[in-house]
Design an enzyme around this catalytic site. Structure first.
Site, short mmCIF file in Angstrom:
data_model
loop_
_atom_site.label_atom_id
_atom_site.label_comp_id
_atom_site.label_asym_id
_atom_site.label_seq_id
_atom_site.Cartn_x
_atom_site.Cartn_y
_atom_site.Cartn_z
N LYS A 1 -3.39 3.53 -2.48
CA LYS A 1 -4.57 4.39 -2.58
C LYS A 1 -4.28 5.64 -1.76
CE LYS A 1 -7.25 1.07 -1.15
NZ LYS A 1 -8.43 0.35 -0.68
N MET B 1 -8.57 9.22 8.85
CA MET B 1 -9.01 9.72 7.54
C MET B 1 -10.04 10.84 7.67
SD MET B 1 -9.33 5.97 5.70
CE MET B 1 -10.30 5.29 7.07
N ASP C 1 0.81 -1.21 0.00
CA ASP C 1 0.00 0.00 0.00
C ASP C 1 0.85 1.27 0.00
OD1 ASP C 1 -2.47 -1.11 -0.06
OD2 ASP C 1 -2.90 -0.90 2.07
#
Length: 523
Positions: free
Chosen positions: A66, A182, A44
Site C-alpha cells: 500500500k 504518515m 508490504d
C-alpha cells in the site's frame, strides 16, 4: 481424535513479523528464522525486498503493498481475508510488515481477524521506523538536556472516523519530542495545529525519508518553515516528521549520511554468488549497490580432460588455481567422482592471490605458493623462479580464459595441461533497466573484477556505436580490480578512474573510498 482437534491441527499458523525500517540488517533473528521456513510470505511496500532472499525458493510470495498517495494492491479487508484463507489452508505464513506491526501498522486489526477465525498466530516485533528514522538521521529522540518524553503520532487517521482522537492541544506541549508517522500530506495542518496550541514556531523539525536505506534523505527546518523546506526538497512519502529540541543535535551526531560513499549508486558486475562480499563492503561505507550480474557461472559440458587429470594427480608437480570459481568447480567435480582432498597428495599447489588461497583453505588445503603480484603474469614469474622446467602442471580454469599463464610456463619448459572446469555465460534480462539507469545519469560508478565482467557488461549495454557508449557512460566512474581488467576497459574506449595497488576486493573498496574522499565528492 475428536473433530475440534483435527480442525485445529489442519490449520496453519500466521506469523506477523516486523521487517524493520528498511535496512535488511535490522531484521530480528526470530524474523529471519521464520522467513527461512515460510511456505507463504505476504509482504508490504515498506518491507525491504532483500529480506526475501531468506525465503525458500518453493515459497509463495504475495505482494500486498500500500503506497502512500498511490493505488493499493489490496485493501486491508482483502489482506485480512487472504491471511485467514491461507491459515485455513494449513500454511505456515509470514506476514511481513515494515517497521513494527503494532505501531501504526494495522497489525492488531489483522490479528483480530485471525482470532475470530480461530487461526493460531504469533507476533514478532520489529525495529520501529520512529526510532530508526531519528537514529539514522543523527537525532536522539530523548536526551536529558532536552527532553525526557516522546510521543508517537499518526499524521493520517482512519478517514471513516467521525472525529479525531488526536488531542493537539495536549500533544503540542505535552511531550518534548514528537514523532509523526504518515504526515507529509498533512504537514501544513500538523504544523499549524502545533503552533496554534502553544508550540513555538522556532521549534526545530526534521523530516526523514526512506530511513535507514541508501535512499535516505533528511531535511531540517522549524515548525514555521518545514512545510516549505519539504516542498522545495521534493520530499514524498514514506517519511517521518521529528519535532523537538533534540533535532539540534543532528549537526553533531549525524553519522549515516556522512559516510564517504553515501548517496553513491555503484554497479556491481560480479556473479550473484560472488557479489555479496563486494556489496557488503561498499554498503558499509554508505553506497547504494545495484547488482547487475554480467556473468553466469555454469559447469562445462565435458569433463573428460579434468577427469583424466584427476585420475593421475599423483604424477602432477603443480596444481594451479587462478580464481575462486576454479577452486569451487574443481572440488565439486572431485566430490561427484567420490573423491576428496586426499587425491591432491603429492602435488604442490599455487594460487593467483590471497582470496583464492582463502577459498582453497575451506577445503582443508593451504597453498604452497601465493605470488606477491596477484596476476597471471605474477603467478607465472613466481613459479618460474621456483623452477618449472620439465615439471607437469595442471591448471583447472574457465573454458575461455587468458593464455598468458600457460604460455609463459610452457616457454619456461613446463608441460602444461589446461583442464576446463567451468564456463562464463552472459546472463539474460535486465538489459533495458541498465540502459535506462545509464541514460538517466543515475549511476555514479561501475566496478569490474575481471575482463569477462567488462566484456559482458558491454554486451548488456549494447551500445550501437562507440559514440553512444561514451554518451551512456558520461559521468560514470570506472573502478577495476587490477591492470588486466583495466586494459580491457581501455581497449573498449573507456577510462579507468580507480584501481587498487593490491588486486583484492577489500583493497578495491578502499581505493574507491579514497577516490571519493580525495575528489571531495564523498558524503
Amino acid at each position: 481424535m475428536n473433530t475440534s482437534e483435527s480442525t485445529s491441527r489442519s490449520r496453519g499458523k500466521i506469523y506477523l513479523v516486523g521487517a524493520g525500517p528498511g535496512d535488511p540488517g535490522l531484521l530480528t533473528l526470530r524474523g529471519k528464522y521464520l522467513l527461512e521456513r515460510a511456505e507463504v510470505v505476504v509482504y508490504d511496500y515498506l518491507a525491504n525486498k532483500k529480506l526475501l532472499q531468506h525465503v525458500p525458493a518453493s515459497a509463495h510470495l504475495i505482494y500486498v503493498g500500500k503506497k502512500g498517495g498511490g493505488m493499493h494492491a489490496f485493501s486491508q479487508e482483502e489482506i485480512n481475508r487472504m491471511l485467514v484463507e491461507q491459515g485455513l489452508a494449513g500454511k505456515m505464513v509470514v506476514r511481513l510488515k515494515g517497521g513494527d506491526p503494532f505501531i501504526f501498522g494495522r497489525g492488531a486489526e489483522e490479528i483480530e481477524e485471525l482470532v475470530a477465525a480461530g487461526i493460531p498466530f504469533e507476533v514478532v516485533p520489529g525495529v520501529t521506523s520512529a526510532t530508526a528514522a531519528a537514529t539514522y538521521a543523527g537525532i536522539p529522540i530523548t536526551h536529558r538536556r532536552y527532553t525526557a518524553s516522546v510521543a508517537f503520532i499518526t499524521g493520517h487517521e482512519d478517514p471513516t472516523k467521525l472525529e479525531s482522537n488526536i488531542h493537539w492541544d495536549k500533544l503540542a506541549t505535552g511531550a518534548g519530542t514528537l514523532v509523526i508517522f504518515m504526515g507529509i500530506k498533512n504537514l501544513p495542518f500538523i504544523t499549524a495545529k502545533l503552533m496554534e496550541h502553544g508550540r513555538s514556531p522556532d521549534t526545530p523539525v526534521a523530516v526523514v525519508r526512506w530511513a535507514s536505506t541508501p535512499e535516505q534523505q533528511s531535511v531540517e527546518g522549524t515548525l514555521a518553515t518545514i512545510t516549505e523546506v519539504v516542498r522545495e526538497a521534493g520530499i514524498k512519502p514514506p517519511a517521518l516528521i521529528i519535532v523537538g529540541e533534540v533535532v539540534k543535535l543532528r549537526s553533531t551526531i549525524d553519522w549515516y549520511e556522512r559516510r564517504p560513499l553515501f548517496g553513491k549508486r555503484i554497479v556491481v558486475t560480479r556473479t550473484r554468488e560472488q557479489a555479496s562480499d563486494l556489496v557488503a563492503l561498499l554498503e558499509e561505507y554508505g553506497a547504494n549497490c545495484l547488482e547487475y550480474s554480467t556473468i553466469n557461472i555454469e559447469p562445462v559440458d565435458d569433463y573428460q580432460i579434468l577427469d583424466r587429470e584427476i585420475a593421475r594427480l599423483s604424477s602432477c608437480d603443480w596444481l594451479i588455481f587462478t580464481s575462486l570459481n576454479a577452486v569451487t568447480y574443481f572440488f565439486r567435480r572431485l566430490r561427484e567422482l567420490g573423491l576428496d582432498a586426499r587425491s591432491l597428495a603429492g602435488a604442490r599447489i599455487a594460487v593467483v592471490g590471497r582470496a583464492t588461497g582463502v577459498e582453497l583453505q575451506r577445503y582443508g588445503i593451504t597453498a604452497d605458493l601465493v605470488p606477491e603480484k596477484f596476476t597471471g603474469e605474477g603467478l607465472a614469474e613466481a613459479l618460474i623462479t621456483a623452477g618449472v622446467d620439465k615439471k607437469r602442471i595442471v591448471i583447472p580454469r574457465a573454458l575461455v580464459a587468458r593464455d598468458v599463464l600457460p604460455e609463459m610456463l610452457t616457454e619456461a619448459g613446463a608441460e602444461v595441461i589446461i583442464a576446463p572446469v567451468y564456463q562464463n555465460v552472459p546472463p539474460k534480462g535486465r538489459k533495458e533497466q541498465l540502459r535506462e539507469e545509464l541514460a538517466a545519469g543515475a549511476i555514479d560508478m561501475v566496478t569490474f573484477t575481471s575482463s569477462s565482467t567488462v566484456t559482458n557488461f558491454l554486451t548488456m549495454v549494447d551500445a550501437a556505436s562507440p559514440v553512444e557508449l561514451q554518451q551512456l557512460m558520461a559521468g560514470v566512474e570506472i573502478a577495476t580490480i587490477g591492470p588486466i581488467t583495466a586494459k580491457t576497459v581501455v581497449e573498449s574506449g573507456l577510462q579507468v578512474g580507480v584501481q587498487p595497488e593490491h588486486y583484492t576486493i577489500p583493497d578495491m573498496v578502499q581505493a574507491i573510498v579514497a577516490h571519493y574522499c580525495r575528489t571531495g565528492d564523498g558524503a
